[in-house]
Design a protein around this motif. Structure first.
Motif, PDB file in Angstrom:
ATOM      1  N   ILE A  99     -25.687   2.660  -7.096  1.00  0.00           N
ATOM      2  CA  ILE A  99     -26.559   4.056  -7.282  1.00  0.00           C
ATOM      3  C   ILE A  99     -25.582   5.044  -7.622  1.00  0.00           C
ATOM      4  CG2 ILE A  99     -28.167   5.767  -6.245  1.00  0.00           C
ATOM      5  CD1 ILE A  99     -29.036   3.306  -4.286  1.00  0.00           C
ATOM      6  N   SER A 129     -32.485  -1.516 -11.735  1.00  0.00           N
ATOM      7  CA  SER A 129     -31.930  -0.496 -11.231  1.00  0.00           C
ATOM      8  C   SER A 129     -32.755   0.185  -9.972  1.00  0.00           C
ATOM      9  CB  SER A 129     -31.938   0.734 -12.180  1.00  0.00           C
ATOM     10  OG  SER A 129     -31.320   2.016 -11.644  1.00  0.00           O
ATOM     11  N   ALA A 130     -33.792   1.070  -9.994  1.00  0.00           N
ATOM     12  CA  ALA A 130     -34.449   1.581  -8.754  1.00  0.00           C
ATOM     13  C   ALA A 130     -35.617   1.115  -8.870  1.00  0.00           C
ATOM     14  CB  ALA A 130     -34.614   3.176  -8.934  1.00  0.00           C
ATOM     15  N   LEU A 142     -37.195  -1.103  -6.101  1.00  0.00           N
ATOM     16  CA  LEU A 142     -37.849  -0.556  -4.903  1.00  0.00           C
ATOM     17  C   LEU A 142     -39.106  -0.514  -4.839  1.00  0.00           C
ATOM     18  CD1 LEU A 142     -34.811   2.258  -4.307  1.00  0.00           C
ATOM     19  CD2 LEU A 142     -35.067  -0.038  -3.070  1.00  0.00           C
ATOM     20  N   ARG A 178     -34.695   7.266 -10.930  1.00  0.00           N
ATOM     21  CA  ARG A 178     -34.340   7.895  -9.767  1.00  0.00           C
ATOM     22  C   ARG A 178     -34.939   7.172  -8.409  1.00  0.00           C
ATOM     23  NH1 ARG A 178     -34.654  14.348  -9.295  1.00  0.00           N
ATOM     24  NH2 ARG A 178     -34.611  13.868  -7.446  1.00  0.00           N
ATOM     25  N   VAL A 179     -33.852   6.813  -7.526  1.00  0.00           N
ATOM     26  CA  VAL A 179     -34.019   6.185  -6.219  1.00  0.00           C
ATOM     27  C   VAL A 179     -35.093   6.835  -5.501  1.00  0.00           C
ATOM     28  CG1 VAL A 179     -32.817   5.209  -4.288  1.00  0.00           C
ATOM     29  CG2 VAL A 179     -31.972   4.699  -6.506  1.00  0.00           C
ATOM     30  N   LEU A 190     -32.137   3.888   2.408  1.00  0.00           N
ATOM     31  CA  LEU A 190     -32.457   2.327   2.060  1.00  0.00           C
ATOM     32  C   LEU A 190     -32.934   1.320   2.980  1.00  0.00           C
ATOM     33  CD1 LEU A 190     -29.744   2.694  -0.967  1.00  0.00           C
ATOM     34  CD2 LEU A 190     -32.299   2.582  -1.288  1.00  0.00           C
TER      35      LEU A 190
END
Length: 257
Positions: free
Chosen positions: A139, A114-115, A118, A57-58, A190
């Protein structure tokens, strides 16, 4: 994602050995709560964070990233190999009474997809090894459609008038819509997040250009150019068993009897 406090399993460093927080697995709904719990357990110690994750999950990744930056933590992409058993196995018990496990860092097979980048981007120091893999993709946003169910019944007032009332019973999921179109609001979020972490928002363009079933792995040059990492290291500088013996003793070294 499972978080564990780990102590170097190499007996040559005893009684003064490096320790760190290992983060293994996918970033899910309750991962931020688990991260807060391990930080509370670490107390005032600013332990480095070693991450090995395929993503998730972002929003949760950014929430943890803000905690990492506020705490001034160092982040490295590395897999932690545990000496006896893996903390996420139900039968696995910590090696020490305070819940610490013995293990060592494996830089060769560390992954951050992926996330996960971050989270990596939030470290004050952001380190990968030449054999670590950091990748991004689109995403996927998910919207759920629900139908509310009510019980309808009639009620007679004292005046004799009959009225209808309803009582909520349940909410039923009737459909899920997934999309790879990046909403403008999320792109802004973002952009603000990456900018605040001194990482180029151009990273978002690489994400958008890569289908969700694929991974765009960043080269070492791209990782440095975009600011995703601050250091590329071939040796384990954060948790190697020798680091506590030098003149400049890192703060993640701990003496145990």
């Amino acid at each position: 994602m499972t978080f564990s406090i780990v102590r170097s399993s190499n007996s040559l460093c005893e009684p003064d050995c490096p320790e760190w927080i290992a983060a293994d697995g996918n970033i899910a709904d309750k991962t931020a709560d688990a991260f807060k719990a391990i930080l509370k357990k670490a107390g005032d110690r600013n332990l480095p964070l070693l991450i090995n994750s395929l993503g998730g999950r972002v929003d949760v990744a950014m929430a943890m990233g803000r905690l990492i930056r506020d705490r001034g933590m160092t982040v490295e992409i590395a897999r932690t190999d545990f000496s006896r058993c893996k903390p996420w196995d139900k039968e696995c018990k910590p090696d020490l009474k305070d819940g610490t496990y013995y293990g060592y860092a494996n830089l060769t097979f560390g992954v951050c997809n992926s996330a996960c980048p971050l989270m990596l981007a939030s470290g004050v120091r952001r380190i990968v090894g030449p054999f670590s893999r950091v990748g991004v993709h689109q995403i996927v946003t998910t919207r759920h459609k629900y139908r509310d169910k009510y019980r309808i019944y009639k009620k007679t007032l004292s005046s004799g008038k009959v009225i209808s009332e309803r009582k909520f019973v349940e909410r039923e999921l009737i459909g899920t819509v997934k999309s790879t179109d990046l909403p403008k609001s999320l792109r802004r979020e973002l952009t603000d997040y990456l900018t605040s972490m001194d990482v180029s928002p151009k990273l978002i363009d690489l994400m958008v250009a890569t289908p969700p079933e694929d991974i765009r792995y960043l080269s070492m040059k791209e990782l440095k150019t975009f600011g995703v990492v601050t250091e590329i290291s071939e040796i384990e500088e954060l948790v190697g068993y020798r680091i506590c013996k030098g003149r400049s003793r890192p703060e993640n070294c701990a003496v145990r009897d």
